[in-house]
Design a protein around this motif. Structure first.
Motif, PDB file in Angstrom:
ATOM      1  N   LEU A  96       5.549   7.330  -3.560  1.00 29.61           N
ATOM      2  CA  LEU A  96       5.765   6.904  -2.275  1.00 29.61           C
ATOM      3  C   LEU A  96       5.246   5.575  -1.963  1.00 29.61           C
ATOM      4  CD1 LEU A  96       5.278  10.341  -0.322  1.00 29.61           C
ATOM      5  CD2 LEU A  96       7.557   9.188  -1.166  1.00 29.61           C
ATOM      6  N   GLU A  97       3.937   5.302  -2.374  1.00 25.05           N
ATOM      7  CA  GLU A  97       3.345   3.792  -2.406  1.00 25.05           C
ATOM      8  C   GLU A  97       4.117   2.730  -2.963  1.00 25.05           C
ATOM      9  OE1 GLU A  97      -1.327   5.255  -1.052  1.00 25.05           O
ATOM     10  OE2 GLU A  97      -0.673   4.649  -3.355  1.00 25.05           O
ATOM     11  N   ALA A 104      15.587   1.816   2.699  1.00 26.54           N
ATOM     12  CA  ALA A 104      16.546   1.928   1.658  1.00 26.54           C
ATOM     13  C   ALA A 104      16.237   3.465   0.999  1.00 26.54           C
ATOM     14  CB  ALA A 104      16.008   1.082   0.315  1.00 26.54           C
ATOM     15  N   VAL A 105      15.223   4.099   1.090  1.00 22.54           N
ATOM     16  CA  VAL A 105      14.972   5.430   0.780  1.00 22.54           C
ATOM     17  C   VAL A 105      15.714   6.450   1.678  1.00 22.54           C
ATOM     18  CG1 VAL A 105      13.546   7.289   0.509  1.00 22.54           C
ATOM     19  CG2 VAL A 105      12.760   5.024  -0.327  1.00 22.54           C
ATOM     20  N   ARG A 106      15.467   5.961   3.013  1.00 19.81           N
ATOM     21  CA  ARG A 106      16.194   6.782   4.051  1.00 19.81           C
ATOM     22  C   ARG A 106      17.847   6.759   3.772  1.00 19.81           C
ATOM     23  NH1 ARG A 106      13.805   7.659   8.663  1.00 19.81           N
ATOM     24  NH2 ARG A 106      12.523   5.657   8.421  1.00 19.81           N
ATOM     25  N   ARG A 107      18.353   5.680   3.498  1.00 22.28           N
ATOM     26  CA  ARG A 107      19.770   5.656   3.160  1.00 22.28           C
ATOM     27  C   ARG A 107      20.121   6.343   2.014  1.00 22.28           C
ATOM     28  NH1 ARG A 107      23.464   3.115   7.061  1.00 22.28           N
ATOM     29  NH2 ARG A 107      22.125   1.604   8.291  1.00 22.28           N
ATOM     30  N   THR A 159       7.944  16.305   0.677  1.00 30.78           N
ATOM     31  CA  THR A 159       7.012  15.215   1.076  1.00 30.78           C
ATOM     32  C   THR A 159       7.836  13.872   1.282  1.00 30.78           C
ATOM     33  OG1 THR A 159       5.368  16.272  -0.415  1.00 30.78           O
ATOM     34  CG2 THR A 159       4.947  13.939   0.113  1.00 30.78           C
ATOM     35  N   VAL A 160       8.850  13.669   0.632  1.00 26.03           N
ATOM     36  CA  VAL A 160       9.535  12.371   0.884  1.00 26.03           C
ATOM     37  C   VAL A 160      10.117  12.570   2.376  1.00 26.03           C
ATOM     38  CG1 VAL A 160      11.586  11.138   0.253  1.00 26.03           C
ATOM     39  CG2 VAL A 160      10.051  11.931  -1.677  1.00 26.03           C
ATOM     40  N   LEU A 161      10.937  13.712   2.658  1.00 22.61           N
ATOM     41  CA  LEU A 161      11.371  14.061   3.953  1.00 22.61           C
ATOM     42  C   LEU A 161      10.421  13.827   4.959  1.00 22.61           C
ATOM     43  CD1 LEU A 161      14.137  17.093   3.259  1.00 22.61           C
ATOM     44  CD2 LEU A 161      14.827  14.490   3.404  1.00 22.61           C
ATOM     45  N   TYR A 162       9.184  14.242   4.867  1.00 23.85           N
ATOM     46  CA  TYR A 162       8.327  14.194   5.870  1.00 23.85           C
ATOM     47  C   TYR A 162       7.839  12.838   6.114  1.00 23.85           C
ATOM     48  CZ  TYR A 162       4.093  15.571   8.529  1.00 23.85           C
ATOM     49  OH  TYR A 162       3.050  15.793   9.484  1.00 23.85           O
ATOM     50  N   TRP A 163       7.478  12.150   5.033  1.00 27.02           N
ATOM     51  CA  TRP A 163       7.041  10.721   4.786  1.00 27.02           C
ATOM     52  C   TRP A 163       8.213   9.842   5.643  1.00 27.02           C
ATOM     53  CZ3 TRP A 163       9.592   6.786   1.929  1.00 27.02           C
ATOM     54  CH2 TRP A 163       8.930   5.557   1.998  1.00 27.02           C
ATOM     55  N   GLY A 170      -1.642   4.882   7.925  1.00 24.49           N
ATOM     56  CA  GLY A 170      -1.816   4.895   6.554  1.00 24.49           C
ATOM     57  C   GLY A 170      -0.951   6.133   5.832  1.00 24.49           C
ATOM     58  N   HIS A 171       0.076   6.566   6.742  1.00 22.34           N
ATOM     59  CA  HIS A 171       0.755   7.801   6.211  1.00 22.34           C
ATOM     60  C   HIS A 171      -0.169   9.113   5.741  1.00 22.34           C
ATOM     61  CE1 HIS A 171       3.785   4.815   5.469  1.00 22.34           C
ATOM     62  NE2 HIS A 171       4.777   5.660   6.090  1.00 22.34           N
ATOM     63  N   GLN A 172      -1.285   8.943   6.679  1.00 19.30           N
ATOM     64  CA  GLN A 172      -2.267  10.154   6.415  1.00 19.30           C
ATOM     65  C   GLN A 172      -1.636  11.431   6.639  1.00 19.30           C
ATOM     66  OE1 GLN A 172      -5.195   9.809   5.291  1.00 19.30           O
ATOM     67  NE2 GLN A 172      -5.448  12.061   4.980  1.00 19.30           N
TER      68      GLN A 172
END
Length: 233
Positions: A96-97, A104-107, A159-163, A170-172
């Motif tokens: 993810l980092e 772009a990921v959302r699209r 995890t991607v959807l949550y992110w 810091g996306h903690q």
């Protein structure tokens, strides 16, 4: 350097970089693809040769670019002192980092949620899970080869959807979410271990376990269309 002189790999990277500027506004679409060709100075016919499916192939290339960055970072990192579950969590975090463009990921998530592209999206997630396990040294050649990747695919996808919706510092919140998902997986592994240690339950599941024992990981000698494989000894 002209298109004829420039290596195809460089052309692909140039076209992908040019497309990312437009994806935030137009998604992974033919509009973005056409604009990328113009911005990169690449003839449309040449671009089609590199990315036959146009914007879809660009989205695939963007995902795989992230996988490559993750693998490179994993190979350079010293994870020897970590528990294995923490190595897996670190790998997902690295993946993810590696992303500079969340939009772009959302699209891409929107694109691969479409029924006609869902199989492609599932394949890409499986590839990511396979890269993680393979880079971390997984040597399983039985049904565990599949279950490890299937389980991690679920963890990674959620995890991607949550992110994507995480605005914490810091996306903690995402890393905490990831730890909880891996803890859930470890509970399943603990349950499987307890079943194998119980003589009654082990006998009860003897038949299903025998069937599962006959399942082997895909071999490079027999399949070349599956991400990840092993060579029988």
């Amino acid at each position: 350097m002209t298109d004829a002189q420039q290596p195809p790999a460089d052309l692909k990277e140039a076209l992908l970089d040019a497309a990312l500027i437009h994806v935030a506004f137009d998604g992974w679409s033919e509009t973005a693809f056409a604009a990328a060709c113009t911005d990169a100075g690449i003839d449309r016919s040449v671009a089609r040769g590199l990315f036959p499916r146009g914007a879809l192939d660009l989205a695939v290339a963007f995902h795989r670019r992230g996988d490559q960055a993750m693998v490179a970072k994993l190979r350079a990192a010293d994870l020897g002192a970590m528990r294995f579950r923490d190595r897996v969590a670190t790998a997902v975090r690295y993946r993810l980092e590696s992303i500079d463009d969340k939009e772009a990921v959302r699209r891409g998530a929107t694109l691969f949620a479409l029924p006609m592209h869902a199989a492609e999206g599932a394949k890409l997630v499986w590839e990511t899970a396979d890269h993680i396990w393979s880079t971390l040294g997984d040597t399983s050649t039985d049904v565990n080869w599949y279950t490890k990747r299937a389980t991690l695919s679920g963890v990674y996808s959620s995890t991607v959807l949550y992110w994507l919706g995480d605005s914490s510092d810091g996306h903690q919140a995402t890393w905490d979410f990831l730890d909880r998902r891996i803890d859930d997986v470890m509970k399943i592994e603990d349950l499987k271990a307890s079943v194998n240690k119980n003589p009654v339950l082990k006998g009860l599941f003897a038949g299903p376990n025998w069937v599962l024992s006959q399942i082997k990981a895909p071999s490079k000698l027999s399949r070349t269309d599956l991400p990840g494989s092993y060579t029988p000894k």
